[in-house]
Design an enzyme around this catalytic site. Structure first.
Site, short mmCIF file in Angstrom:
data_model
loop_
_atom_site.label_atom_id
_atom_site.label_comp_id
_atom_site.label_asym_id
_atom_site.label_seq_id
_atom_site.Cartn_x
_atom_site.Cartn_y
_atom_site.Cartn_z
N GLU A 125 -2.04 11.71 -7.38
CA GLU A 125 -2.97 10.85 -8.10
C GLU A 125 -3.11 11.38 -9.54
OE1 GLU A 125 -6.87 10.39 -6.40
OE2 GLU A 125 -7.39 8.84 -7.82
N GLY A 265 -10.77 19.48 -8.35
CA GLY A 265 -11.44 20.07 -7.19
C GLY A 265 -10.61 19.96 -5.92
N MET A 267 -8.02 16.84 -3.39
CA MET A 267 -7.34 15.55 -3.36
C MET A 267 -7.26 15.01 -1.94
SD MET A 267 -5.83 13.17 -4.99
CE MET A 267 -5.33 11.71 -4.09
N GLU A 302 -13.89 14.42 0.06
CA GLU A 302 -12.48 14.09 0.35
C GLU A 302 -12.36 13.44 1.73
OE1 GLU A 302 -10.86 14.22 -2.26
OE2 GLU A 302 -12.16 15.63 -3.32
N HIS A 305 -13.33 9.84 1.60
CA HIS A 305 -12.30 8.99 1.00
C HIS A 305 -11.37 8.38 2.05
CE1 HIS A 305 -12.53 8.94 -3.31
NE2 HIS A 305 -12.38 10.24 -3.50
#
Ligand code: B3K
Ligand code: ZN
Length: 900
Positions: A125, A265, A267, A302, A305
């Site tokens: 990303e 931080g 992913m 995370e 997400h």
């Protein structure tokens, strides 16, 4: 592109669906650090919803093209070009096989495939995937992936990728392989692989529906003793998302891998989250309470997400806040619930401390962003480099925009909106509008006006006027919204009034909330906080049956990301600080009181007038300090003065030196006037003995260490030095040890003493093998107080040559360079321009290695126009220098916007 050419602007209005779709991707990697071969076999077809194109244009960067085949036959009509690869005259649907080479060992950008400590990692990303293979690198192209990894078995015993492990085995010549399959369609930015010498802790848990899940946290072997907290945080996150949102983990296996070289931080790659070690590794000896809390928050973020970002993703990068604002909101709520659950204190008070911390970050950093040349809406209209738009506005203001739906519709209404969002869009790449429509439809509301929160930049202001009519027993509250004197970048986006949920309470003379009844209502509601909906530029709300002239408690719990303008007197603020039933507003009253006082003192300091602090301010703070009904965590937050950066930002012309003088003066006055109180608090909350990692225990530590930091301000810091030395020596946790070291450093800046230097040396020896702790060692020195005789820039320059310093490691660069340039404003903004010269050198050096990190540092001068003339000139010269030399799109966008 030539080095100095202005890079092209990408605009939201130009969005067009991709001409081709990719349904499946089979990747085969032969992992060699110097030269990795990637074979990529894709099922491609024309997109029926797009304009027809003869050729397939794929992106690729830093790749060496080897070969192409269509449906198994070699294909010659393929042209590598400056953006990637053109595959000419392709059929309707076909299988395309591409072979290419990349060089992970030479990749210092930490985007794409790279090597860290001898292991392979990826970061895709936003657009790193086309550094690995040629691809349609955009989030609206979603495919299922199978990934085969081959590598030397001794050097890379562990081979990981997204999803489930299909098979693994040995190959000739000491090599081995693993094959992974991710059953969920995903955009390529969620692809990941990891290969190397790693070990893991693992647990098996049952999800809500009873399925068994394998959870793993992978680290380098010497870090295995620092994984418990991350694993616990993951388990808590899984439970929380099931309970609060009914969202279950969809894979059989979920992995977190820690890497020490990482740009941000963490992913959220599907099933294979990759984390900066800073947000995984913790034990009490090495990690502070803040680190523990951050790890919990980032692991949660995370993990969350997986639904908000992965199952439903973004159509294009302008929609980034669709996943980031929503996921930040979710992690904030998770942390608040976790703090409430374990502290033993009332849930509401514990939730409020989390809310205060979040709002502090928003106001300090997002409001500043809104006031500068990078100001942009939550859903930006254009960008040059998307990596520059992972901003406070997209993340933190975006989270506030999501939070306001919950404020308007309640938790249940918000949940209905979320349910509808997943029902409609699971498996799709969608827009911020789709989310808003789901919220609107699930709650039967027209949210057309609400769209402006996504499209208008700048910080809204709400001016409040009140009038009490004793005869009528009515109280009129008039709210007027606008943007004040907004930055040019923000002004051009501002079109009209926002829907602002404005929470209000009315407080009586005895400090208790008054009942609330709006004109036209039959009776007062039981709730003593009311959310007014401001939709016009100006609106008056009339409360009736108001027995006495109330004091208004405005924007309770910070119900909207706005600035409230209301002229409270100092007495009223002291009263709110003592009585407001809304804990957020209690804190807020103290901050307003302190800010007002500090800004007045700053003005005096700037002109050399002697400083004085009003006794009533000292008295207000003294009351908080000794109010045992408040939690220690809350008291600590209430007693921290607004930061120097925040104060400088409030001035018409920022003057960091004057702000520092004024703030130090107030700290010294509070230290001296309340010396015995601070000492008593220190003794009372100092709890030697077994370390407890609960939020309650961390509240005690925070308050105690705040007391120590105030005591270190005393003219005679001998007592503080004695306490700090003892605390340093006896500490069994990083919170206490680093707080003691920091107190010693500050006491030394004022009066000398060798204890600080001894402690620094001890700290280094003790933690030489712990990079994350050595980062703290650098940061403590970069942010220490300086003096004319000992400017901190000298220390920083010396530390740049320390054997442990390494510019290529982002954590280390941040710990020394960013800490100095961003977190030590009084020293960085030295009148002689030494800080700016250093800044320019470092931005240029980083630009050649790692543009993303360089651009972050570059942003620290973007508010240059708002400073005093001398500083402004110095910053301007430094920006010009960087503009003349920087090569990356990332840094060029930042400095060109700053200079425009
Ligand atoms: N989504 C990533 C951020 C990627 C940044 C790319 N420059 C982490 C997160 O927000 O969870
Ligand atoms: Zn995120």
């Amino acid at each position: 592109m030539a080095d100095t050419a202005t890079p092209p602007v990408i605009r939201r209005a130009d969005y067009a669906p991709p001409a081709f779709l990719i349904d499946t991707v089979a990747l085969e990697f032969d992992l060699v650090a110097e030269r990795t071969v990637v074979k990529n076999t894709m099922r491609v077809r024309r997109n029926p919803d797009a304009t027809r194109a003869a050729h397939l244009e794929l992106l690729g960067e830093r790749l060496e093209f080897v070969s192409a085949a269509i449906d198994g036959a070699p294909y010659a009509a393929v042209r590598p070009n400056e953006h990637g690869l053109t595959v000419e005259n392709v059929p309707e649907a076909f299988e395309l096989t591409l072979v290419s080479l990349c060089k992970p060992i030479e990749n210092t950008t930490l985007s794409g495939l790279y090597v860290s400590s001898g292991n392979f990692f990826t970061q895709c990303e936003a657009e790193g995937f086309h550094g690995i293979t040629y691809f349609l690198d955009r989030p609206d192209v979603m495919a299922t992936y199978t990934v085969t990894l081959r590598a030397d078995k001794a050097a890379y015993p562990v081979l990981l990728s997204n999803g489930n492990l299909l098979e693994e085995g040995d190959l000739p010549d000491g090599r081995h392989f693993a094959r992974w399959e991710d059953p969920f369609r995903k955009p390529c930015y969620l692809f990941a692989l990891v290969a190397g010498k790693l070990v893991c802790v693992e647990e098996r848990v049952k999800s809500g529906s009873g399925k068994e899940k394998l959870l793993q946290v992978w680290v380098e072997p010497h870090d295995l003793d620092k994984t418990r907290h991350a694993m616990d945080s993951l388990i808590h996150s899984i439970r929380w998302d099931e309970e609060r949102f009914g969202l279950e983990l969809d894979l059989d296996r979920f992995m977190i891998v820690a890497v020490s070289d990482f740009n941000m931080g963490a992913m959220e790659n599907k099933g294979l989250n990759i984390f900066n070690t800073k947000y995984v590794l913790a034990n009490p000896e090495t990690a502070s309470d803040t680190d523990f809390a951050n790890i919990e928050a980032v692991v949660g973020h995370e993990y969350f997400h997986n639904w908000t970002g992965n199952r439903v993703t973004c159509r294009d990068w302008f929609q980034l806040s669709l996943k980031e604002g929503l996921t930040v909101f979710r992690d904030q709520e998770f942390s608040a619930d976790m703090a409430g659950g374990q502290s033993g204190a009332s849930d509401e008070a514990a939730r409020a401390t989390k809310r205060i911390e979040d709002v502090r970050v928003l106001r300090q950093m997002q409001f500043a962003e809104d006031a500068g040349p990078m100001a942009h809406p939550v859903r930006p209209e254009s960008y040059v480099e998307i990596n520059n738009f992972y901003t406070m506005t997209v993340y933190e203001k975006g989270a506030e925009v999501v939070r306001m739906y919950q404020t308007l519709f309640g938790r249940d209404g918000f949940r209905k909106g979320m349910d509808l969002y997943f029902k409609r869009h699971d498996g799709q790449a969608v827009t911020c509008d789709d989310f808003r429509h789901a919220m609107a439809d699930a709650n039967g509301r027209d949210l057309t006006q609400y769209e402006r929160w996504y499209s208008q930049a700048g910080t809204p202001r709400v001016a409040v006027k009140t009038a009490y009519d004793a005869a009528q027993r009515s109280y009129r509250v008039t709210l007027t919204q606008g943007y004040g004197d907004a930055a040019p970048a923000a002004r051009e986006t501002q079109k009209g009034a926002l829907l602002i949920p404005f929470a209000i309470g009315l407080i009586g003379k005895d400090g208790a909330d008054l009942p609330l009844r709006l004109e036209g209502e039959a009776s007062a509601t039981p709730a003593t906080t009311r959310v007014l909906e401001l939709t016009e530029t100006t609106q008056t709300f009339t409360f009736v049956d108001v027995a006495e002239k109330p004091l208004p408690s405005l924007l309770r719990n910070f119900s909207a990301p706005v600035i409230v303008e209301y002229d409270y007197t100092a007495e009223e603020l002291a009263f709110l600080l003592a009585h407001d039933s809304d804990p957020f507003n209690r804190w807020e009253a103290g901050q307003r009181l302190a800010t007002r006082e500090l800004l007045a003192l700053t003005g005096r300091a700037a002109t050399g007038v002697p400083l004085q602090l009003d006794d009533s301010v000292v008295a207000a703070f003294a009351r908080v300090l000794s109010d045992e009904s408040l939690s220690p965590a809350f008291r600590e937050l209430a007693l921290i003065l607004p930061s120097e950066a925040y104060l400088a930002e409030q001035m018409a012309e920022s003057n960091p030196a004057a702000v520092h003088t004024a703030r130090q003066f107030v700290r010294q006055r509070l230290a001296t006037a309340l010396r015995s109180e601070w000492l008593a608090v220190y003794e009372q909350h100092h709890a030697p003995g077994v370390y407890e990692a609960t939020s309650k225990a961390s509240g005690h530590r925070a308050l105690k260490n705040l007391a120590l930091s105030y005591l270190a301000e005393l003219d005679d810091p001998a007592e503080a030095v004695r306490l700090a030395s003892a605390q340093y020596a006896a500490a069994n946790n990083m919170t206490d040890r680093s707080a003691a070291l920091s107190a010693l450093l500050n006491a030394a800046a004022a009066g000398g003493g060798t204890q600080a230097q001894d402690a620094l040396a001890d700290f280094y020896r003790r933690f030489e093998q712990e990079p994350l702790v050595i980062d703290k060692w650098f940061a403590l020195q970069a942010t220490q107080r300086g003096s004319a005789q000992r400017p901190v820039i000298d220390t920083v320059r010396k530390l740049m040559t320390h054997p442990a310093f390494n510019l290529k490691n982002p954590n280390r660069a941040r710990s020394l360079i960013f800490s100095f340039c961003i977190a030590n404003p009084a020293q960085f903004h030295a009148e002689d321009g030494s800080g700016y010269a250093f800044w320019a050198e470092q931005v240029i050096a980083l630009d050649a290695l790692n543009p993303q990190v360089a651009a972050r540092l570059a942003r620290s001068l973007e508010l240059w126009r708002r400073f005093t003339p001398r500083l402004r000139d110095g910053m301007h010269a430094a920006l010009e220098k960087v503009a003349a030399q920087a090569k990356s799109r990332d840094v060029r966008e930042v400095v060109e916007k700053a200079l425009a």
